[in-house]
Enzyme design. Structure first.
Site, PDB file in Angstrom:
ATOM      1  N   CYS A 267      58.368   2.283  21.190  1.00  0.00           N
ATOM      2  CA  CYS A 267      57.772   3.427  21.292  1.00  0.00           C
ATOM      3  C   CYS A 267      56.137   3.484  21.489  1.00  0.00           C
ATOM      4  O   CYS A 267      55.550   2.530  21.135  1.00  0.00           O
ATOM      5  CB  CYS A 267      57.929   4.161  20.219  1.00  0.00           C
ATOM      6  SG  CYS A 267      59.943   4.372  19.765  1.00  0.00           S
TER       7      CYS A 267
ATOM      8  N   SER B 182      56.344   3.944   8.584  1.00  0.00           N
ATOM      9  CA  SER B 182      56.481   3.754   9.956  1.00  0.00           C
ATOM     10  C   SER B 182      55.006   3.707  10.387  1.00  0.00           C
ATOM     11  O   SER B 182      54.134   4.299   9.832  1.00  0.00           O
ATOM     12  CB  SER B 182      57.003   4.767  10.766  1.00  0.00           C
ATOM     13  OG  SER B 182      56.910   4.748  12.029  1.00  0.00           O
TER      14      SER B 182
ATOM     15  N   CYS C 204      59.906  -4.615  19.280  1.00  0.00           N
ATOM     16  CA  CYS C 204      60.263  -3.829  18.182  1.00  0.00           C
ATOM     17  C   CYS C 204      59.923  -4.500  16.881  1.00  0.00           C
ATOM     18  O   CYS C 204      59.549  -5.606  16.851  1.00  0.00           O
ATOM     19  CB  CYS C 204      61.637  -3.145  18.402  1.00  0.00           C
ATOM     20  SG  CYS C 204      62.059  -2.068  19.877  1.00  0.00           S
ATOM     21  N   ASP C 205      60.184  -3.505  15.760  1.00  0.00           N
ATOM     22  CA  ASP C 205      59.286  -3.696  14.715  1.00  0.00           C
ATOM     23  C   ASP C 205      59.632  -5.112  13.896  1.00  0.00           C
ATOM     24  O   ASP C 205      58.684  -5.637  13.731  1.00  0.00           O
ATOM     25  CB  ASP C 205      59.753  -2.517  13.938  1.00  0.00           C
ATOM     26  CG  ASP C 205      59.278  -1.409  14.126  1.00  0.00           C
ATOM     27  OD1 ASP C 205      59.385  -1.175  15.469  1.00  0.00           O
ATOM     28  OD2 ASP C 205      59.131  -0.385  13.512  1.00  0.00           O
ATOM     29  N   LYS C 206      60.749  -5.412  13.693  1.00  0.00           N
ATOM     30  CA  LYS C 206      61.241  -6.647  12.735  1.00  0.00           C
ATOM     31  C   LYS C 206      61.245  -7.966  13.618  1.00  0.00           C
ATOM     32  O   LYS C 206      61.259  -9.056  13.394  1.00  0.00           O
ATOM     33  CB  LYS C 206      62.171  -6.378  11.834  1.00  0.00           C
ATOM     34  CG  LYS C 206      62.120  -5.192  11.013  1.00  0.00           C
ATOM     35  CD  LYS C 206      60.729  -5.114  10.313  1.00  0.00           C
ATOM     36  CE  LYS C 206      60.479  -3.891   9.606  1.00  0.00           C
ATOM     37  NZ  LYS C 206      60.469  -2.735  10.805  1.00  0.00           N
TER      38      LYS C 206
ATOM     39  N   GLU D  69      61.436   2.615   5.471  1.00  0.00           N
ATOM     40  CA  GLU D  69      60.287   3.270   5.900  1.00  0.00           C
ATOM     41  C   GLU D  69      60.341   4.819   5.535  1.00  0.00           C
ATOM     42  O   GLU D  69      61.622   5.418   5.805  1.00  0.00           O
ATOM     43  CB  GLU D  69      60.197   3.279   7.471  1.00  0.00           C
ATOM     44  CG  GLU D  69      59.477   1.909   7.790  1.00  0.00           C
ATOM     45  CD  GLU D  69      59.356   1.763   9.396  1.00  0.00           C
ATOM     46  OE1 GLU D  69      58.868   0.800   9.674  1.00  0.00           O
ATOM     47  OE2 GLU D  69      60.010   2.792  10.039  1.00  0.00           O
TER      48      GLU D  69
ATOM     49  N   ASP E 224      64.319   0.774  14.117  1.00  0.00           N
ATOM     50  CA  ASP E 224      63.740   1.557  13.170  1.00  0.00           C
ATOM     51  C   ASP E 224      63.860   3.175  13.374  1.00  0.00           C
ATOM     52  O   ASP E 224      64.001   3.814  12.316  1.00  0.00           O
ATOM     53  CB  ASP E 224      62.365   1.093  12.849  1.00  0.00           C
ATOM     54  CG  ASP E 224      62.389  -0.094  11.859  1.00  0.00           C
ATOM     55  OD1 ASP E 224      63.049  -0.846  12.034  1.00  0.00           O
ATOM     56  OD2 ASP E 224      61.365  -0.111  11.071  1.00  0.00           O
TER      57      ASP E 224
END
Length: 555
Positions: free
Chosen positions: A191, A468, A119-121, A442, A78
């Site tokens: 992150c 985010s 990570c995000d997804k 985002e 992202d």
């Protein structure tokens, strides 16, 4: 379904021949076949080391008497996709990842699965696949990135985004921005703050679908490799005892996940992902649970982007289980929920202790009296909107001001950085919802621009897009219904007054019903902006944000 369907009996000689082409012996073929879904790639810091995690999982599987077989899954960063066309594809990738695991584990039936994520997804997509497939499985992530350092202060990716705004505002020299850019992301891992990736990796522990430490052990620690080996070993125990995800996860599991999320102050994206994961487990889940529990569960961790602590600090304070223990000791955690440890949380948490009372505060001394997320309703959000209330400055928790309307996030970010937004304004960014984006992008660039320009405590931002995990301030997302589905956010005009009250959980456009009716009659028919075939299909199938942006039921 198990691997015997593919490999056992005289009629399966052709299939065994193909397995032997892989170099497998008869002994290896006879053992439980464990699929390892890997999101390893050279494009994402959180994934750059996942092949090492995969190899450790393989060793664990072999040590426990299984045969590991790895296959790839896609993944989107992202951070790299932020602020341009690429962000349209991030949320849609969640469905693609779930589909990819389902396809592979159905076409080539495994006895068990280990899902190697970060990570995000990717993490929510893999958790969705676990619910769909319901074969013995667990998830192990690549772990969080360590925080960077600048002027003896811990920094992370959001520091860089916000520094751009400070340079634009004349508050920072470009040379210092370059120093921050070089220091913020020191190496492998997701992150370093409690952004979406680390929120979801932590909640995989609370759902009982990963081993303890999955959400907080730093990516570069040897402890992470040991966790991967233990995960490979543990999946064989799940296979041996026929323990499947749906036998572990129930409504109590999601109740616990929301409670811990609120206590930690996790990303608002969890309000998208937890309903979607629950749907894959055929469980009922409504976003109002976040609001109900936020009034009972205080915010006891102050992690970046809201506070100064990072995931490594949470790990050394006792990790996610220590947060759960705080809640359990105050009757805010359901002890009977199951885990892939093959023990209940009540049994596992008995020996857990909090090791740092500042990183994980006692409930009697929280950072905020209420949990990190709230759900808002009103004529602007009849089906709900989401705010990370732990990041809202006290001075703007109630606000009424004039709207400044933008049709996309890029235009809003440019205008903010150009100084066009004044104190007291209500920035409205629309046509960024699941269907309207398409892809529900985002809005980190606009929110970071507000932070850099010193407007976080002075301006409200409202969008049918999302944020985010690095966003903070009075930023309200997931507005439903979105503009593309006829939501009132699509009818807002510049200088209309909008009123927001966090205490009352309300968000309203202050114009009369007759004016709303007249504007509705003149409203333009929605036309998706992006012509990608992937996004066109996504826009046709996706449902509202308040459902978790899941696809329509095609049955």
């Amino acid at each position: 379904m198990n691997s015997d369907e593919m490999k056992k009996g005289m009629e399966r000689a052709p299939q065994r021949s193909l397995l032997k082409a892989l170099g497998l012996t008869d002994v290896e073929i006879s053992r439980p076949l464990i699929g390892i879904a890997s999101a390893a790639s050279e494009m994402i810091p959180g994934h750059m080391h996942l092949q090492e995690i995969v190899e450790a999982v393989k060793k664990g599987v072999i040590m426990a008497g299984g045969t590991p077989l790895a296959f790839p899954c896609p993944g989107v960063c992202d951070g790299l996709a932020m602020g341009h066309r690429g962000m349209h594809f991030s949320l849609p990738s969640r469905e693609l990842i779930a589909d990819a695991v389902e396809i592979m584990a159905s076409a080539m039936p495994f006895d068990g699965l280990v899902l190697v994520s970060n990570c995000d997804k990717i993490t929510p997509g893999m958790l969705m696949a676990m619910g769909r497939m319901n074969i013995p499985a667990l998830l192990v992530s690549g772990g969080p990135m360590l925080a960077g350092r600048h002027k003896n202060q811990a920094i992370d990716l959001v520091t860089v985004f916000e520094a751009v705004g400070k340079v634009k505002a004349g508050q920072m020299a470009e040379e210092e921005l370059r120093q921050i850019e070089n220091a913020a992301c020191p190496g492998a891992g997701s992150c370093a703050g409690l952004f979406t990736a680390n929120s979801m990796n932590a909640l995989s522990e609370v759902l009982g679908l990963s081993l303890r430490g999955n959400g907080t052990i730093p990516a570069v620690y040897a402890e992470r490799i040991r966790l991967a080996k233990l995960s490979g070993m543990q999946v064989l125990e799940l296979v041996k005892n026929d323990i499947r995800p749906r036998s572990l996860v129930n409504e109590d599991s999601f109740w616990n996940a929301v409670a811990v999320d609120l206590a930690m102050g996790g990303s608002t994206n969890t309000v998208l992902h937890l309903p979607a994961i629950a749907a894959s487990f055929a469980l009922n889940f409504h976003i109002d649970l976040f609001d109900q529990l936020s009034r009972r569960v205080p915010h006891i961790c102050s992690l970046s982007p809201v506070g100064n602590h990072h995931i490594e600090d949470l790990h050394h304070a006792g990790g996610v289980y220590a947060v759960a223990k705080r809640l359990l000791d105050n009757d805010l955690f359901k002890a009977a929920a199951g885990t892939v440890h093959m023990q209940t949380f009540g049994e596992l948490l008995a020996a857990v202790h909090v090791l740092d009372d500042d990183v994980i505060r006692p409930l009697a001394h929280p950072y905020h009296a209420e949990g990190g997320i709230a759900i808002l309703y009103g004529n602007l959000a009849e089906n709900g909107a989401v705010i990370k209330q732990s990041g809202v400055p006290a001075k703007i928790r109630c606000h009424k001001g004039p709207a400044r309307v933008f049709e996309d996030g890029e235009t809003a970010a440019r205008e903010i950085l150009a100084g066009a937004i004044q104190k007291g304004d209500v920035v409205v960014i629309r046509n960024e919802g699941p269907k309207g984006g398409p892809g529900m992008r985002e809005m980190l660039s606009p929110t970071s621009a507000l932070a850099g320009m010193g407007l976080i405590g002075e301006v409200v931002l409202i969008t049918d897009g999302r944020f985010s995990g690095g966003s903070k301030g009075a930023v309200i997302g997931h507005v439903a219904p979105e503009a593309a589905e006829g939501g009132l956010i699509g009818l807002v005009r510049d200088r209309d007054e909008i009123e927001f009250d966090l205490h009352k959980r309300t968000i309203n456009l202050l114009i009369g019903s007759e004016e709303i009716a007249q504007r509705s009659q003149r409203a333009k028919v929605f036309a998706p902006r992006c012509r990608s075939s992937v996004l066109q299909r996504y826009a046709a199938w996706v449902q509202s944000a308040h459902t978790g942006a899941v696809f329509k039921d095609m049955t």
